[in-house]
Design an enzyme around this catalytic site. Structure first.
Site, PDB file in Angstrom:
ATOM      1  CB  SER A 263      -9.635  -1.697   3.486  1.00  0.00           C
ATOM      2  OG  SER A 263      -9.072  -0.800   2.558  1.00  0.00           O
ATOM      3  CG  ASP A 264      -4.612  -5.263   1.175  1.00  0.00           C
ATOM      4  OD1 ASP A 264      -4.079  -4.234   0.563  1.00  0.00           O
ATOM      5  OD2 ASP A 264      -4.037  -6.487   1.377  1.00  0.00           O
ATOM      6  CD1 TRP A 265      -3.956   0.553  -2.396  1.00  0.00           C
ATOM      7  CD2 TRP A 265      -3.964  -0.397  -0.305  1.00  0.00           C
ATOM      8  NE1 TRP A 265      -3.278   1.517  -1.715  1.00  0.00           N
ATOM      9  CE2 TRP A 265      -3.293   1.219  -0.446  1.00  0.00           C
ATOM     10  CE3 TRP A 265      -3.795  -0.702   1.186  1.00  0.00           C
ATOM     11  CZ2 TRP A 265      -2.627   1.686   0.569  1.00  0.00           C
ATOM     12  CZ3 TRP A 265      -3.427  -0.241   1.920  1.00  0.00           C
ATOM     13  CH2 TRP A 265      -2.718   1.193   1.804  1.00  0.00           C
ATOM     14  N   GLY A 267     -10.199  -3.869  -0.320  1.00  0.00           N
ATOM     15  CA  GLY A 267     -10.373  -4.863   0.573  1.00  0.00           C
ATOM     16  C   GLY A 267     -11.696  -4.787   1.265  1.00  0.00           C
TER      17      GLY A 267
END
Ligand code: BGC
Length: 735
Positions: A263-265, A267
């Site tokens: 995931s993005d941080w 996300g």
């Protein structure tokens, strides 16, 4: 002897015990999936769940019981980030983490040189190894839909084909060094406003397939990228990190990606969505070290234990994570991974070559460039960006957000110009502008005085990372700090003024641009930014950068802003509507008949090139067109020319862009020399994505194959006919 007799059974026993205990997962001779079967069979439920989420901001835990290390990730994308605290974003305050700062992504794209992208990737990978990183969080290849996007500088411009070529080179380079690349942000992450709250990008499948996805697909299919990062935004109502269409159907399904998706941080939003349709590894934005409480932590385990999520979902994720771990050699402690190297002269040279080839000579109407120092006794260098370090030591936001780099050195334009010019001419410097509005008049007056007194003015202005940065978009395209008043004053004071702009996106150059005879675009060019610029101004480097973005005259000329409708940007009610479909960048300017200030693909040289002798032939059995032409250097200097091939449908039944870039080739030609440049086009290069059929389709009919020096400087063309019944061949076009 007696002792040996006594020891022998023990030794033999130990040896056979050791032999028996080399587990299958550690045996590099066995097939990958067999090794993973073995490893999965040894893990407890808790160990598997632990692998699926971060245990610090920058790692997952691996399997400590089996001596399997976790993955260590680092930004990316244009240099290895300085060390951060384990449990936060902040700098760890170290003094041993200075690296080579490579030109930002948009500059790399402006080289139109995939081989350079590969050397760039090699530098990144090698520096990542020394710094103990397993995954570099790049390349970033989100399409520049709007010039206001604060992260355009990190990415590769507005064209999916150019982005694909650059991404493939970059990834191959990184991964030769025993480091995984991470293609980001998947997908349609084209603005900062609202995107981090998961704003839903309402976009047609056609635009996704034709514009926003090709770079990702090429990264998987052609470069074998090992990891991908889901975006913060949603796509058509579903978070990108939980999006079954993007992640299951396309990425893992149609394209066959078998690496891991992180995931993005922060996300990942829900356990069910992330577990069933989403990411494999949840990365964190949590402050309190309570990583177990992440969506893919204890809540995930509970769902499995209570039967709401099948164990097979967990196993599939763990397998993908461990596959990357295995491919990086981390299951084999005896394996010697590439040692890497840091801040070497070769790395500096690679950064310099990219910077040199990225700089775009936009206009040279008075032939002021390259500078003729024989006629110049005094030079006034003016402008805040002449001495600004865009990646100052300390990293953090000044470098534009997560991509900030802490360079061992960054040569500024002023420094490099002084080195080269001071022995030959008197050099003065005036700042001209600065962030303090109260000083604007005094700074301007001093600069105008300096301009009047000098034979020549080198102005270095533009944007900086207070405006172009992660977490925000620019409010408008305006040049900051009163430069729109300063530059015309300088042009009036001294017509021999070279205007150099630094930035990562289009800027509003009104009202003065038509009176500026000499214009250069120099991007954020990293450690060697100043050297590359000085070399270019002096003619030691013949400029060969080409625009990877359209430079329009006004914000409203860009499709998302054409109607000044907030639905299209920045969005309303949590949704942003990409009503323009595939008409983004030059696709829109061409279709709408708008004259850009400088078109996509534009860039001048100190020499000139002639194009002749276009031949196009079809090989029906192979389903390909062979295209070739001759390019000749007709000027007095050696130079690099980027030969661009566009495909233009002649009478399309479906609305489509008047032309699209399908191939390019950068060739070095000595003065007077010529070369035959050849390309192959597949049927797929003529295809469009058919929403009804949910697949690619070639509409029959005539197409024009156009070849030239930019999207609006097309020198040769030939009509071809494409048989709609012909089978679509897989290639760089469609699938
Ligand atoms: C950014 C990513 C970056 C990550 C880790 C996020 O906020 O969107 O591009 O890789 O942080 O720093």
């Amino acid at each position: 002897m007696g002792v040996l007799r006594h020891m022998l059974p023990l030794l033999l026993g130990l040896a056979s015990a050791l032999a028996a205990e080399v587990p299958a997962f550690r045996d590099p001779a066995l097939p990958e999936e067999r090794r993973l079967d073995d490893l999965l069979g040894r893990l407890s439920l808790e160990e598997k769940v632990a692998l699926c989420h971060a245990d610090t901001y920058w790692t997952n835990p691996g399997v400590p019981r089996l001596g399997i290390p976790g993955l260590v990730v680092s930004d990316g994308p244009h240099g290895v980030h300085e060390e951060r605290l384990s449990h936060g974003w902040a700098s760890a305050g170290r003094s041993d983490d200075f690296v080579t700062d490579l030109p930002a992504g948009v500059a790399l794209a402006a080289t139109w040189n995939p081989a350079l992208a590969e050397s760039y990737g090699k530098v990144l990978g090698a520096e990542a190894r020394v710094r103990g990183k397993d995954v570099i969080l790049g390349p970033g290849i989100n399409i520049a839909r709007t010039p206001l996007f604060g992260r355009n500088f990190e990415f590769t411009g507005e064209d999916p084909y150019l982005a694909s070529r650059i991404a493939v080179g970059y990834i191959r380079g990184v991964q030769t060094q025993g480091v995984a690349a991470c293609i980001k942000h998947f997908a349609a992450n084209n603005q900062e406003i609202g995107a981090r709250d998961g704003i839903s990008v309402e976009v047609s499948r056609r635009a996704l397939h034709e514009l926003y996805l090709p770079g990702f697909r090429a990264a998987v299919r052609e470069a074998g990228v090992l990891t991908a990062m889901g975006a913060y935004n949603s796509v058509n109502g579903t978070f990108a990190c939980e999006n079954g269409y993007l992640l299951d159907e396309l990425l893992r399904g149609a394209w066959g990606f078998d690496g891991l998706v992180m995931s993005d941080w922060g996300g990942s939003h829900t356990t069910q969505g992330s577990a069933l349709h989403g990411i494999d590894l949840e990365m964190n934005g949590r402050p309190k070290r309570d990583y177990d409480r992440m969506n893919l932590g204890k809540p995930f385990q509970k769902e499995i234990e209570e039967g709401r999520i099948p164990l097979s979902m967990l196993d599939a994720k763990v397998r993908r994570i461990l596959r990357v771990t295995m491919r990086l050699g981390l299951l084999n402690p005896e394996k010697v991974r590439p040692a890497g190297s840091l801040n070497t002269p070769e790395h500096r040279a690679a950064a310099l070559r990219v910077a040199e080839q990225s700089i775009v000579l936009l206009r040279n109407d008075a032939s002021l460039l390259p500078l003729d120092l024989a006629s110049v006794a005094s030079v006034a260098v003016i402008g805040g960006n002449a001495l600004k370090k865009h990646s100052p030591p300390g990293g953090g936001l000044p470098g534009g957000g997560s991509s900030a780099v802490k360079p061992l050195h960054e040569t500024t334009p002023l420094e490099a110009l002084l080195t080269k010019l001071a022995p030959l001419a008197t050099v003065t410097y005036a700042q001209g502008y600065g962030p303090d509005a109260a000083q604007a008049t005094a700074l301007r007056e001093r600069a105008v005085t300096a301009a009047k007194a000098a034979d020549l003015v080198l102005y270095v202005g533009g944007l900086d990372h207070t405006l172009e940065t992660e977490t925000k978009d620019r409010p408008d395209m305006k040049l900051p700090y009163g430069q729109s008043q300063l530059i015309p004053a300088l042009l009036a004071a001294n017509p021999r003024t070279v205007v150099v702009l630094v930035g990562g996106s289009a800027m509003d150059l009104n009202p003065w641009v038509d009176s500026a005879k000499t214009l250069v675009l120099a991007w954020y060019n990293g450690s060697e930014a100043g050297t590359a610029l000085a070399e270019t101004l002096l003619g030691e480097n013949n400029p060969s950068g080409r625009l990877p973005i359209t430079l329009g005259r006004r914000l409203e000329d860009y499709a998302p802003h054409a109607k000044s409708d907030r639905r299209n940007y920045p969005g309303v009610g949590g949704k942003v509507y990409y009503d323009e479909g595939v008409f983004v960048g030059y696709r829109h300017f061409d279709a709408a008949g708008l004259a850009p200030l400088f078109c996509f693909g534009h860039g001048l040289s100190y020499t000139s090139f002639a194009y002749e002798n276009l031949k196009v032939s079809e090989s029906p059995d192979k389903g390909v067109f062979s295209v070739e032409c001759t390019v000749r250097n007709t000027g007095a200097r050696d130079g690099l020319e980027t030969v661009q091939l566009y495909v233009a449908p002649k009478a399309p039944r479906t609305p489509r862009p008047p032309r699209e870039l399908k191939r390019f080739s950068k060739v070095l030609l000595k003065s007077g020399e010529s070369a035959v440049v050849s390309f192959e086009l597949a049927k797929a290069d003529f295809a469009i994505f058919d929403e009804d059929a949910d697949s690619w389709r070639v509409e029959g009919g005539p197409f024009i194959v156009e070849i030239g020096a930019s999207s609006r400087d097309l020198r040769l063309s030939k009509e071809v006919s494409v048989d709609p019944a012909a089978k679509l061949t897989h290639g760089t076009g469609a699938d």
